[in-house]
Enzyme design. Sequence first.
Site, mmCIF file in Angstrom:
data_model
loop_
_atom_site.group_PDB
_atom_site.id
_atom_site.type_symbol
_atom_site.label_atom_id
_atom_site.label_comp_id
_atom_site.label_asym_id
_atom_site.label_seq_id
_atom_site.Cartn_x
_atom_site.Cartn_y
_atom_site.Cartn_z
ATOM 1 N N ASP A 91 0.790 -1.173 -0.066
ATOM 2 C CA ASP A 91 0.026 -0.046 -0.239
ATOM 3 C C ASP A 91 0.901 1.369 -0.045
ATOM 4 O OD1 ASP A 91 1.058 0.258 2.687
ATOM 5 O OD2 ASP A 91 -0.959 -0.348 3.555
ATOM 6 N N ASP A 265 -7.832 -7.675 0.011
ATOM 7 C CA ASP A 265 -6.892 -7.616 1.309
ATOM 8 C C ASP A 265 -7.773 -7.489 2.415
ATOM 9 O OD1 ASP A 265 -6.630 -4.894 0.939
ATOM 10 O OD2 ASP A 265 -5.518 -5.233 2.677
ATOM 11 N N CYS A 303 -12.558 -28.849 5.634
ATOM 12 C CA CYS A 303 -10.979 -28.019 5.321
ATOM 13 C C CYS A 303 -10.088 -28.878 5.569
ATOM 14 C CB CYS A 303 -11.021 -26.972 6.428
ATOM 15 S SG CYS A 303 -9.310 -26.193 6.431
ATOM 16 N N CYS A 305 -6.550 -27.959 6.196
ATOM 17 C CA CYS A 305 -5.398 -27.426 6.859
ATOM 18 C C CYS A 305 -5.086 -27.882 7.754
ATOM 19 C CB CYS A 305 -5.879 -25.659 7.335
ATOM 20 S SG CYS A 305 -6.737 -25.762 8.850
ATOM 21 N N CYS A 308 -7.292 -28.364 10.961
ATOM 22 C CA CYS A 308 -8.560 -29.379 10.719
ATOM 23 C C CYS A 308 -7.970 -30.562 10.839
ATOM 24 C CB CYS A 308 -9.217 -28.542 9.653
ATOM 25 S SG CYS A 308 -10.192 -27.012 9.880
ATOM 26 N N HIS A 334 -5.884 -21.641 9.786
ATOM 27 C CA HIS A 334 -7.228 -22.337 9.235
ATOM 28 C C HIS A 334 -7.860 -21.061 8.581
ATOM 29 C CE1 HIS A 334 -11.143 -23.527 8.677
ATOM 30 N NE2 HIS A 334 -11.540 -22.501 9.190
#
Lengths: 368, 368
Positions: A91, A265, A303, A305, A308, A334
């Site tokens: 930014d 974002d 999920c 990940c 999980c 996650h």
Amino acid sequence: MNFSFTLQATDGAARAGTLTTAHGEVPTPTFMAVGTAGTVKAMTAEAVRATGAKIVLGNTYHLMLRPTAERVARLGGLHKMMDWPGPILTDSGGFQIMSLAKLRKMDETGVIFRSHLDGSAHHLSPERSMEIQHLLDATITMVLDECTPFPATHEEAAKSMRLSTRWAQRSRRAFVPREGYGQFGIVQGSVYEDLRKESAGALREQNFEGYAIGGLAVGEGQEMMFAMLDITTKLLPADKPRYLMGVGTPDDLLGSIARSVDMFDCVMPTRAGRTARAFTSHGVFNLRNARFIDDAAPLDENCNCLACARHTRAYLHHLIRCEEVLGPILLTTHNLTYYQSLMQGARAAILAGGYTEYCAATRAGWET
Amino acid sequence: MNFSFTLQATDGAARAGTLTTAHGEVPTPTFMAVGTAGTVKAMTAEAVRATGAKIVLGNTYHLMLRPTAERVARLGGLHKMMDWPGPILTDSGGFQIMSLAKLRKMDETGVIFRSHLDGSAHHLSPERSMEIQHLLDATITMVLDECTPFPATHEEAAKSMRLSTRWAQRSRRAFVPREGYGQFGIVQGSVYEDLRKESAGALREQNFEGYAIGGLAVGEGQEMMFAMLDITTKLLPADKPRYLMGVGTPDDLLGSIARSVDMFDCVMPTRAGRTARAFTSHGVFNLRNARFIDDAAPLDENCNCLACARHTRAYLHHLIRCEEVLGPILLTTHNLTYYQSLMQGARAAILAGGYTEYCAATRAGWET
């Protein structure tokens, strides 16, 4: 390699595309994890990659103060410093100066402010912001703008937007074109259609590599934000990426993609991960809640990940109660994975022409 | 599969062996990372494995209070809960009650104490400690003992050691033998040779699967600790593993291995990682120090961990200054990796008959 954006498919107004950059390709729609100070909080770069992230965001304000742009450049740039060879968008610093710095003052030349860390005085002009982002080696450089506060009268919004327009022109002149690098303009104009039109028109004359939509998600509410998106995205060239800054909840993302936004974002998934909240296919959970103390189910059975696939809600609850760092690590892992799979699902649905159904099914899941 | 220990080689008094357990093999000498509350602080289980760790330690005191042993058992045991299928050793809880709990009182039956978390009252007897460790599914169960405070008179040390001996006998009776699981006795006796001898003799009668040396590294200094090790390890059966509890610095480890210790645990590498300190082949660094601000060298060029392979000292310094969680994550990763490579180096040297030279070269490296 040129910095380019190609559209693979549209479904209604929703778009599936590919952003090609010097640092790799990014399938869109895409969500950029926020790596404020040269690190996505509580995550190794390896772990960020494992979430499916293709592009991350760095904050000019934080990095210019610590470790400083010149120091990042001496370390070989932000990619090398943080072990993220992929694309990085930075930014301009303006937004965070207004929200974090002390004794800030804006005039035609730029922003004068004192560091929130040590009170040191700084001046950020459009030219200096471009120089800093160049030193950081940002793949995508953002123009310096003023994020118009909300609410603003038409007069205030016009004045603010026109300052941003002049700064965008100066930012464009100061940007050093490099193969595979790009610069995005930022449409302002608050909630006023005529101002959004004026802003977009002026920016298009500069022929940026992409266009951000700024000044939204600042308190105007989702309905107004969507209305402004409907207006603004129509004003932008179809062959350039569109980036909605600082947004948002999973529902915000689905609705914005439907309005032809390509990039996002937000600190939400990372910040939530540090405050025990999890975004899942069944909605938002607060893992600090005692109801999870004996819950042997995975956080989200849809999920894959680390949190999980390998652990239970009861374990996550335990980690949070014990204030173990692994709690934020696993929940951030996650949440970022969930945001990435939401984007992947959206893209696949757009390519298959079923985006409306995808949104309906995803939203229905949040209620179960 | 039996719980067993086989010696591959000795070099002087130093030993290289293999511990075989229900949860896998552990080459020795070995360092056990401390996973107090069911997590090695600031590390995913994946990351702990990547350091080369083969066995971790869990703290009975912390786990019995949160999430409770019964809850861990309902979640399938500590291995499953924390995603560590490898061997886990749990302490008895006694040491940490004495250092952390409130209003603690010891009598023949065990220890009565109040939780440091919520003031709740608890009674830990040898039998209950064994039950808790069984519920946790510890691969190696430690007997309940009193870690004799230092300094202690001969009379105090004798009284304390004899209480520990009686508790060890009760602990042995309460231990449920299972294929591939083991229980270790703990030699006490403070700095008194006759008491160490009495303690070791009484424990050997119980035929434990391994023997720990307790009551050291409590303020007596390295010289006295080594003198006690010289005395104590000779009193223990050669075909059983020897575990020096709560030790120590890299130099302590090298000296203790030379005195035939096989196993160690210590919070030092993990705690140091959270306070900006790094153990390296060039000695200990404090990464908060300003001299690292522009240091583009890897933390330790002899290390292949994530921190050393992918980042600079300047970046680590930056993360610490910004209080980014990634600082402790990377430094803990490095420190545990350094401890593991120290153990791997020691083992390789013992197998090759060059342990003395290995220690000399390693110590020389710390000075450069």
